[in-house]
Design an enzyme around this catalytic site. Sequence first.
Site, PDB file in Angstrom:
ATOM      1  N   CYS A 123       0.849  -1.203   0.000  1.00 51.29           N
ATOM      2  CA  CYS A 123       0.000   0.000   0.000  1.00 51.29           C
ATOM      3  C   CYS A 123       0.886   1.256   0.000  1.00 51.29           C
ATOM      4  O   CYS A 123       1.576   1.523  -0.969  1.00 51.29           O
ATOM      5  CB  CYS A 123      -0.976  -0.057   1.173  1.00 51.29           C
ATOM      6  SG  CYS A 123      -2.292   1.158   1.054  1.00 51.29           S
ATOM      7  N   HIS A 221      -3.609  -5.427   0.980  1.00 50.79           N
ATOM      8  CA  HIS A 221      -3.019  -5.874   2.253  1.00 50.79           C
ATOM      9  C   HIS A 221      -3.087  -7.395   2.386  1.00 50.79           C
ATOM     10  O   HIS A 221      -4.102  -7.924   2.854  1.00 50.79           O
ATOM     11  CB  HIS A 221      -3.778  -5.224   3.425  1.00 50.79           C
ATOM     12  CG  HIS A 221      -3.529  -3.755   3.540  1.00 50.79           C
ATOM     13  ND1 HIS A 221      -2.481  -3.225   4.253  1.00 50.79           N
ATOM     14  CD2 HIS A 221      -4.181  -2.695   2.992  1.00 50.79           C
ATOM     15  CE1 HIS A 221      -2.492  -1.908   4.162  1.00 50.79           C
ATOM     16  NE2 HIS A 221      -3.519  -1.558   3.402  1.00 50.79           N
ATOM     17  N   GLU A 223      -1.803  -9.180   4.560  1.00 48.76           N
ATOM     18  CA  GLU A 223      -1.784  -9.575   5.975  1.00 48.76           C
ATOM     19  C   GLU A 223      -3.184  -9.646   6.582  1.00 48.76           C
ATOM     20  O   GLU A 223      -3.369 -10.204   7.669  1.00 48.76           O
ATOM     21  CB  GLU A 223      -0.911  -8.605   6.789  1.00 48.76           C
ATOM     22  CG  GLU A 223      -1.444  -7.181   6.956  1.00 48.76           C
ATOM     23  CD  GLU A 223      -1.154  -6.254   5.768  1.00 48.76           C
ATOM     24  OE1 GLU A 223      -0.837  -6.755   4.671  1.00 48.76           O
ATOM     25  OE2 GLU A 223      -1.275  -5.020   5.939  1.00 48.76           O
TER      26      GLU A 223
END
Length: 577
Positions: A123, A221, A223
């Site tokens: 990002c 993202h 994660e």
Amino acid sequence: MPALPPCNSVSSVVNFPEKSIFAGSFLDRAARFGVQFGRMDTILILDFGSQTTQLIARRLRDMGAYTEIAPGDADLSRAFPSGLGAAGIKGIILSGSPESVYDEGAAPDRAVYDCGLPLLGICYGLQRMTADMGGAVEALPAREYGRIGVSMPPPGSRRPVSEAGERFLAGFPAGDFAAWMSHGDTITKLAPGFAQVGTSASGFPAVVAHESRPWVGLQFHPEVTHCEGGPEILGAFAFGACLCEGGWTMRRYVDESRDALRARVGEKPVLLLISGGVDSTVAGALLLSVLPRDQVRLLYVDTGLMRKGETENVRAALEKLGAAHLRVALCEDEFLSALSGLSDPEEKRKAIGDLFIKIQEREVALMGLPADCFLAQGTLYTDLIESGKGVGKKARLIKSHHNVASPLVEAKRRAGLIIEPLDRLYKDEARALGRLLGVGEEVVGRHPFPGPGLAVRVPGEVTKERCDVLREADAIYMEELKRRKTAGGRSLYDDIWQAFAVLLPVRSVGVAGDLRKYGWVLALRAVASADGMSADAYPFEARDLLEISARITNEVPEIGRVVYDISSKPPATIEWE
Ligand code: XMP
């Protein structure tokens, strides 16, 4: 999972610190403990302030890749004079941020781009690399937020990228997939040498890779749990692009700690203050497993504000772990008299804290330890962040009321005699380490318990009678939570982040037989939370609450009424005081 705060939003305020060399963080730790970088392949995560930086670190560690977090603008050239690679760093991740690169967003040290290691920008991290390398980043007309499709070109239909980039891309889900995005800026021009590989449903670059350098970037993202293939993508960076060895296990942690701790403390005794919670008990277990047991001196202060059976359980748990020198100081009377007449929560906390310090000094003196003995603490990796010591210091979660530094701790710190053997571990890792070392499940899986103990669960004045009533009721509540199961078969206790009872300073009318009776009101608290920073009331089945209430009023005659606290945090806190 709670909604992610948006990245690149002008409303979020982050105070970027001056350029730092992160003394006090992992480098400092390496020096203090003799844990040498180079032994363990490491993925360095540069934190630019995203709420999910810790998640990146956790996900990679869960897969066996060791991670360390440093402030995004850390002075890496000074911190690693011999180079990042020589310190065992195999790759660098640039995290997200609430800032914009064209605004106040911090930039990484140039060494990041000159070191030749694989880089992954996530990002803001990708936008940062793009801006630093001559591309353009601009605000989107409408932000991309939530689950967004990413399309990847069919195999063989795109330009080749660097070898590391190819190994990274091999870890992606085949074909299109649903990613998780949260950004208000986008790349409008790629930096020279970068190729757009994946494209978001709105037509913006979602996956990019450099044609010759080992640099890759994601606009989403991986994660976040909602991102399809997220762990595989992160794993492809660590193990594919960076060729990380992936040997991070708790067994290895014990082995490394054995060498490092023995070298550090030599033959000197190590004092550890035991609270009965997970962190100090696991720290004790680790010390007992790597040092001769005569060297490990344990002190536990029973304030009289403990839960039912706590002191006996702590003693039994530590003896099972081989403790040979455990001093248990029984100080109930002293604490209750210090609390007598006090009902203001802050005055109560202060009285407990002050007395604790006095007793600690007195008891340590009675233990007859040499002046240069070491003091061990159960500090975790996240505590370094919460106390603002410098690991990824963009995170602004500071718990001021925790772990008041005592003169003993301060003196040992000044003398360089503090050891924090768990300070590379997340809580889950400390729990796993505890299990490996034989710490019982009743300690390892235990809910958090505040330092001032039951005093903050007896609003108003604390008396022995009130503590005794609360202890009985709380024990029944815990027993029931451990016995009752969720639909998935887990105990309610394990499903709940923290649960406890609070004895309210209120009597209400009831009936016992044919008689009118005034009983105390007991509030039950149970919260679902990830970290205690925010929390929701646990959504019990009504039957569970009804049965638990009936058992408490049947078995604890002083209690006439039971209520359930349905407040979330914020605006309430978890504890009542
Ligand atoms: P609050 O009540 O602030 O609690 O929402 C968040 C977490 O911290 C624990 N807590 C304390 N722990 N000393 C501690 O060591 C304290 O004074 C204290 N007050 C709250 C609380 O139990 C919860 O886990």
